[in-house]
Design a protein around this motif. Structure first.
Motif, short mmCIF file in Angstrom:
data_model
loop_
_atom_site.label_atom_id
_atom_site.label_comp_id
_atom_site.label_asym_id
_atom_site.label_seq_id
_atom_site.Cartn_x
_atom_site.Cartn_y
_atom_site.Cartn_z
N GLY A 146 8.88 -2.90 2.40
CA GLY A 146 8.73 -2.23 1.12
C GLY A 146 9.93 -1.41 0.70
N VAL A 147 10.28 -0.39 1.47
CA VAL A 147 11.42 0.47 1.12
C VAL A 147 12.71 -0.35 1.13
N PRO A 160 11.85 -1.15 -9.61
CA PRO A 160 11.79 -1.85 -8.33
C PRO A 160 10.56 -1.48 -7.50
N VAL A 161 10.08 -0.23 -7.64
CA VAL A 161 8.88 0.17 -6.90
C VAL A 161 7.67 -0.61 -7.39
N GLN A 162 7.55 -0.76 -8.70
CA GLN A 162 6.44 -1.51 -9.27
C GLN A 162 6.47 -2.97 -8.82
N SER A 215 9.53 -0.71 -17.38
CA SER A 215 8.37 -1.41 -16.83
C SER A 215 8.54 -2.92 -16.99
N LEU A 216 7.76 -3.66 -16.22
CA LEU A 216 7.77 -5.12 -16.33
C LEU A 216 7.28 -5.54 -17.72
N ARG A 217 7.84 -6.63 -18.23
CA ARG A 217 7.45 -7.19 -19.51
C ARG A 217 6.75 -8.52 -19.29
N ARG A 218 6.04 -9.00 -20.31
CA ARG A 218 5.32 -10.26 -20.19
C ARG A 218 6.24 -11.41 -19.77
N CYS A 263 0.83 -1.21 0.00
CA CYS A 263 0.00 0.00 0.00
C CYS A 263 0.86 1.26 0.00
N GLY A 264 1.91 1.27 0.82
CA GLY A 264 2.79 2.45 0.87
C GLY A 264 3.46 2.71 -0.47
N LEU A 265 3.92 1.65 -1.13
CA LEU A 265 4.58 1.82 -2.41
C LEU A 265 3.58 2.16 -3.51
N THR A 266 2.33 1.71 -3.36
CA THR A 266 1.29 2.09 -4.32
C THR A 266 1.06 3.59 -4.29
#
Length: 348
Positions: free
Chosen positions: A224-225, A180-182, A65-68, A45-48
């Motif tokens: 998270g962090v 990394p946050v995602q 971004s992340l890939r498939r 939630c915090g990272l969101t």
């Protein structure tokens, strides 16, 4: 050697190390399984909020971004590092002392390094090996009862959590080029919701709003962090060395545990801490330099233009930035870690 990876790894260790004894404080009032869910959910939630906030104010992330193709790896790190690791640790801390539990977290760095070396063939030199032996000796000493070696149920659960995180850390390296946050956000939300729902389904009760909020804050910072900083360190240091620097976490936890719970400083605990400290010092003293060749590679990650990134752009660009780019073959010599661009093999 990388000047950015070491402080990131140590910062990650500081936050995670503090989370263990602080979680021990909450275990007396919150079911361990439920607390594992709250900690992960707090991270997610915090990272969101951070992830959405930077877009709302017009600052989209320059990260890739992340890939498939990343999804199977993401699913694996959610299971091993997001669901099983926190659950086993909370159950273990509920059955053993906070200081011993914190020091046993050193096994995570050891497991991470062994898996990186044996399975993923990452280079590990003698200094790292001797450091690992010292850390293992400290962990074994903690299991000495006077008549033999014994790990109680709580200690075994902490060790099992560390092995799961060792697997998680090596799998996470496959994702270290992406945002990394995602990644940490998705991991926290999915793992936190899973453990929270399962804990409630088997009879756990929600704590007071104050205790719930304390768990959320501890999870945001300590899980998270800390995870975001750990993933950034992976880019610069590789898995084995990031895990080695991360070995500082148990000492932070043990010191806080001794202060918070007024646990006695026994000779056994002091010697174990000294052995683990020697192991960490050996890891910090490592230097790796030789002539090496870079094979051609194409990938996408956050970067600035340097000797490894000499491609051209049409028009002005801001740095750092991310985009799909190609590396031409290159041979040179300099101090380096097994980062995104130095995962070559070694003889001997």
């Amino acid at each position: 050697m990388s000047g950015r990876g070491v402080p990131l790894a140590l910062g990650s260790a500081l936050l995670f190390g503090a989370a263990a004894p602080l979680s021990k404080l909450l275990i007396g009032s919150i079911d361990p399984w439920l607390l594992a869910g709250i900690l992960s959910l707090g991270a997610g939630c915090g990272l969101t909020i951070l992830h959405g906030g930077r877009r709302l104010i017009g600052l989209p992330s320059p990260e890739a971004s992340l890939r498939r193709a990343d999804l199977p790896w993401l699913a694996a790190v959610v299971i091993f590092g997001g669901v099983l690791g926190p659950l086993l640790l909370m159950l273990g801390l509920s059955m053993t002392s906070a200081s011993a539990g914190s020091l046993l977290l050193n096994v995570e760095g050891l497991a991470t390094m062994v898996i990186a070396w044996v399975i993923f063939r990452e280079n590990v030199d003698l200094r790292l090996l001797f450091g690992a032996v010292a850390i293992l000796a400290g962990a074994v000493l903690l299991s000495w009862t006077g008549d033999g070696f014994r790990l109680d149920a709580g200690s075994l659960l902490v060790v099992a959590a560390c092995v799961n995180w060792g697997i998680d850390n090596n799998l996470t390296r496959k994702l270290s080029a992406s945002d990394p946050v995602q990644i940490a956000m998705i991991k926290g939300l999915v793992a936190g919701t899973t453990n929270l729902v399962l804990a409630l389904a088997v009879g756990a009760s929600l704590p007071s709003a104050t205790l719930f909020a304390a768990g959320v804050i501890a999870g945001f910072l300590g899980v998270g962090v800390s995870l975001v900083m750990f993933m950034l360190a992976l880019r610069h240091l590789g898995t084995a060395r990031t895990g080695a620097y991360f070995s500082l976490a148990p000492f932070i936890g043990a010191v806080l545990a001794l202060a918070l719970f007024r646990e006695p400083i026994t000779g056994q605990l002091a010697v174990a801490a000294a052995l683990m400290g020697i192991g960490l010092w050996l890891h910090l003293r490592e230097r790796h330099e030789h002539e090496h060749a870079h094979d051609p590679i194409e990938h996408d990650h956050l970067h600035t233009h340097d000797e490894h990134h000499d491609h051209h752009h049409e028009g002005p660009v801001t740095e750092p930035h991310s985009h799909w780019h190609r590396h031409a073959p290159l041979r040179h010599s300099h101090a380096h870690y097994p980062d995104l661009h130095h995962r070559h093999g070694h003889r001997g």
